[in-house]
Write an enzyme that holds these catalytic residues in place. Sequence first.
Site, PDB file in Angstrom:
ATOM      1  N   ASP A 251       0.847  -1.196   0.000  1.00 29.22           N
ATOM      2  CA  ASP A 251       0.000   0.000   0.000  1.00 29.22           C
ATOM      3  C   ASP A 251       0.888   1.253   0.000  1.00 29.22           C
ATOM      4  O   ASP A 251       1.794   1.367   0.832  1.00 29.22           O
ATOM      5  CB  ASP A 251      -0.873  -0.053   1.273  1.00 29.22           C
ATOM      6  CG  ASP A 251      -1.962   1.001   1.291  1.00 29.22           C
ATOM      7  OD1 ASP A 251      -2.397   1.437   0.214  1.00 29.22           O
ATOM      8  OD2 ASP A 251      -2.389   1.370   2.407  1.00 29.22           O
ATOM      9  N   HIS A 252       0.645   2.171  -0.913  1.00 29.00           N
ATOM     10  CA  HIS A 252       1.417   3.419  -1.015  1.00 29.00           C
ATOM     11  C   HIS A 252       2.928   3.175  -1.015  1.00 29.00           C
ATOM     12  O   HIS A 252       3.668   3.756  -0.212  1.00 29.00           O
ATOM     13  CB  HIS A 252       1.057   4.387   0.117  1.00 29.00           C
ATOM     14  CG  HIS A 252      -0.327   4.917  -0.021  1.00 29.00           C
ATOM     15  ND1 HIS A 252      -0.664   5.877  -0.948  1.00 29.00           N
ATOM     16  CD2 HIS A 252      -1.461   4.597   0.621  1.00 29.00           C
ATOM     17  CE1 HIS A 252      -1.974   6.121  -0.852  1.00 29.00           C
ATOM     18  NE2 HIS A 252      -2.473   5.355   0.081  1.00 29.00           N
TER      19      HIS A 252
ATOM     20  N   ASP B 135       3.156   4.560  -5.397  1.00 30.06           N
ATOM     21  CA  ASP B 135       2.541   5.869  -5.190  1.00 30.06           C
ATOM     22  C   ASP B 135       3.525   6.961  -5.625  1.00 30.06           C
ATOM     23  O   ASP B 135       4.336   7.435  -4.836  1.00 30.06           O
ATOM     24  CB  ASP B 135       2.150   6.040  -3.721  1.00 30.06           C
ATOM     25  CG  ASP B 135       1.478   7.383  -3.456  1.00 30.06           C
ATOM     26  OD1 ASP B 135       1.405   8.208  -4.385  1.00 30.06           O
ATOM     27  OD2 ASP B 135       1.043   7.602  -2.312  1.00 30.06           O
TER      28      ASP B 135
ATOM     29  N   HIS C 184      -7.401   9.740   4.231  1.00 29.79           N
ATOM     30  CA  HIS C 184      -7.077   8.627   5.130  1.00 29.79           C
ATOM     31  C   HIS C 184      -7.507   8.992   6.545  1.00 29.79           C
ATOM     32  O   HIS C 184      -7.356  10.135   6.969  1.00 29.79           O
ATOM     33  CB  HIS C 184      -5.561   8.374   5.133  1.00 29.79           C
ATOM     34  CG  HIS C 184      -5.063   7.688   3.896  1.00 29.79           C
ATOM     35  ND1 HIS C 184      -3.962   8.123   3.198  1.00 29.79           N
ATOM     36  CD2 HIS C 184      -5.497   6.581   3.247  1.00 29.79           C
ATOM     37  CE1 HIS C 184      -3.754   7.317   2.170  1.00 29.79           C
ATOM     38  NE2 HIS C 184      -4.663   6.379   2.168  1.00 29.79           N
TER      39      HIS C 184
ATOM     40  N   GLY D 114     -11.366   4.463   2.835  1.00 27.57           N
ATOM     41  CA  GLY D 114     -12.712   3.896   2.932  1.00 27.57           C
ATOM     42  C   GLY D 114     -13.389   4.090   4.280  1.00 27.57           C
ATOM     43  O   GLY D 114     -14.616   4.014   4.368  1.00 27.57           O
TER      44      GLY D 114
ATOM     45  N   ASN E  71      -8.674   0.817   6.412  1.00 28.65           N
ATOM     46  CA  ASN E  71      -7.619   0.577   7.390  1.00 28.65           C
ATOM     47  C   ASN E  71      -8.070   1.020   8.779  1.00 28.65           C
ATOM     48  O   ASN E  71      -8.292   0.209   9.673  1.00 28.65           O
ATOM     49  CB  ASN E  71      -6.343   1.317   6.945  1.00 28.65           C
ATOM     50  CG  ASN E  71      -5.157   1.042   7.860  1.00 28.65           C
ATOM     51  OD1 ASN E  71      -5.247   0.223   8.766  1.00 28.65           O
ATOM     52  ND2 ASN E  71      -4.053   1.720   7.638  1.00 28.65           N
ATOM     53  N   THR E  72      -8.273   2.335   8.950  1.00 30.55           N
ATOM     54  CA  THR E  72      -8.585   2.893  10.271  1.00 30.55           C
ATOM     55  C   THR E  72      -9.799   2.229  10.928  1.00 30.55           C
ATOM     56  O   THR E  72      -9.809   2.007  12.142  1.00 30.55           O
ATOM     57  CB  THR E  72      -8.832   4.416  10.142  1.00 30.55           C
ATOM     58  OG1 THR E  72      -7.721   4.983   9.434  1.00 30.55           O
ATOM     59  CG2 THR E  72      -8.953   5.078  11.491  1.00 30.55           C
TER      60      THR E  72
HETATM   61  P1  13P Z   1      -8.593   4.533   5.920  1.00 31.47           P
HETATM   62  O1  13P Z   1      -7.602   4.334   7.004  1.00 31.47           O
HETATM   63  O2  13P Z   1      -9.174   5.890   5.932  1.00 31.47           O
HETATM   64  O3  13P Z   1      -9.635   3.459   5.908  1.00 31.47           O
HETATM   65  O4  13P Z   1      -7.801   4.441   4.538  1.00 31.47           O
HETATM   66  C1  13P Z   1      -7.210   3.224   4.142  1.00 31.47           C
HETATM   67  C2  13P Z   1      -6.433   3.384   2.892  1.00 31.47           C
HETATM   68  O5  13P Z   1      -6.772   4.129   2.019  1.00 31.47           O
HETATM   69  C3  13P Z   1      -5.228   2.557   2.729  1.00 31.47           C
HETATM   70  O6  13P Z   1      -4.451   3.000   1.670  1.00 31.47           O
END
Ligand code: 13P
Length: 287
Positions: free
Chosen positions: A84-85, A105, A177, A209, A231-232
Site C-alpha cells: 500500500d502506497h 505511489d 485517510h 474507505g 484501514n482505520t
Molecule cells: P482509511 O484508514 O481511511 O480506511 O484508509 C485506508 C487506505 O486508504 C489505505 O491506503
Amino acid sequence: MLVSAAEMLKKAKAGHYAVGQFNINNLEWTKSVLLTAQELNSPVILGVSEGAGKYMTGFKTVATMVKAMDEELGITVPVALHLDHGTYEGCYKCIKAGFTSIMFDGSHYPIEENVAKTKELVAVSHNLGLSIEAEVGSIGGEEDGVVGAGECADPQECKAIADLGVDMLAAGIGNIHGKYPENWAGLSFETLDAVQKETGDMPLVLHGGTGIPEDMIKKAISLGVAKINVNTECQLSFQEATRKYIEAGKDQEGKGFDPRKLLAPGAEAIKATVKEKMELFGSVGKA
Ligand code: 13P
C-alpha cells in the site's frame, strides 16, 4: 489462494461491485480478514503499508506469514498480498519478498516522473505475474507517515498513467485517510466521472474507505470504483472491543490475561467490520 489482483478487479469492474483492501498489522489482523473472506466466499486484498511492513520486521516476514497462513487455513478464495502506497524502493523489496501485487505511489512526483517510474514498474511486475496500482492526485490526511494534500486528480493525467497498463488506478477525489472531519466536502463525483470517462474499463481505487457514507460508496462503485481500501475502521473496531474487555476487568478473571483471550474480542470485531464492508461493497459470493 494467493493471486495477483488483476483478475478479481476486472471481474469486479465488469460486475459493478468492489473488492475490499483491508490493511493488516499483525497475525490477528491477517487471520481475521482471511477467515471472513473465506466464510463469505469473497475475493480480498491484504494491504501492507511500508510502516506496517517495518513493524512486522520486514516484507519477507509478512509474505512468508501470509503464504503459510493462507495454506494452513485452507483458504480457497482469491487473496492478493498488496503493498500500500509503496515507494519506488519499497516496490522492489515487495517484489523480491513474494508479494502478489504492489502499489507505486508516485503522486508526489511531477507527472513525467510518475509516468516514467510507473512504466518501469509495470514492466517488472507484469513480467513476474504481479498486479500494480498507481496513483494520481493525492489522498488527503496521513497514513503511516504518507501525507497527502488531498487534491483531486487531473483526468488527463489519469489517462496517461492508465495507458501504461496498470491494473488499477487510485485517483484522488476528495478522499482522506483516517476519520473524515466534520466539515468534509464529500467525494467529488464530477472528478470520478471524468476520470472514468478517460480511463474506460480501468478498475478505479477508492482509498480512505473509513467513514465514507454508504450512499457515497454505492455511487462511487456505480462510477467505476472496483477496489476500496479500509484501514482505520478495523483499528477502531479492534480498539473498542479490547477496551471493553479490559474495562470489564476480564483480563483479571482466571487466565483472561492470556494474549489468545485478551486479543480475541478485537479479532472478532475486525471480522465483523470486514463482513459489513464486504456486504456493502457487493463482493460476497463473488470468489
Ligand atoms: P482509511 O484508514 O481511511 O480506511 O484508509 C485506508 C487506505 O486508504 C489505505 O491506503
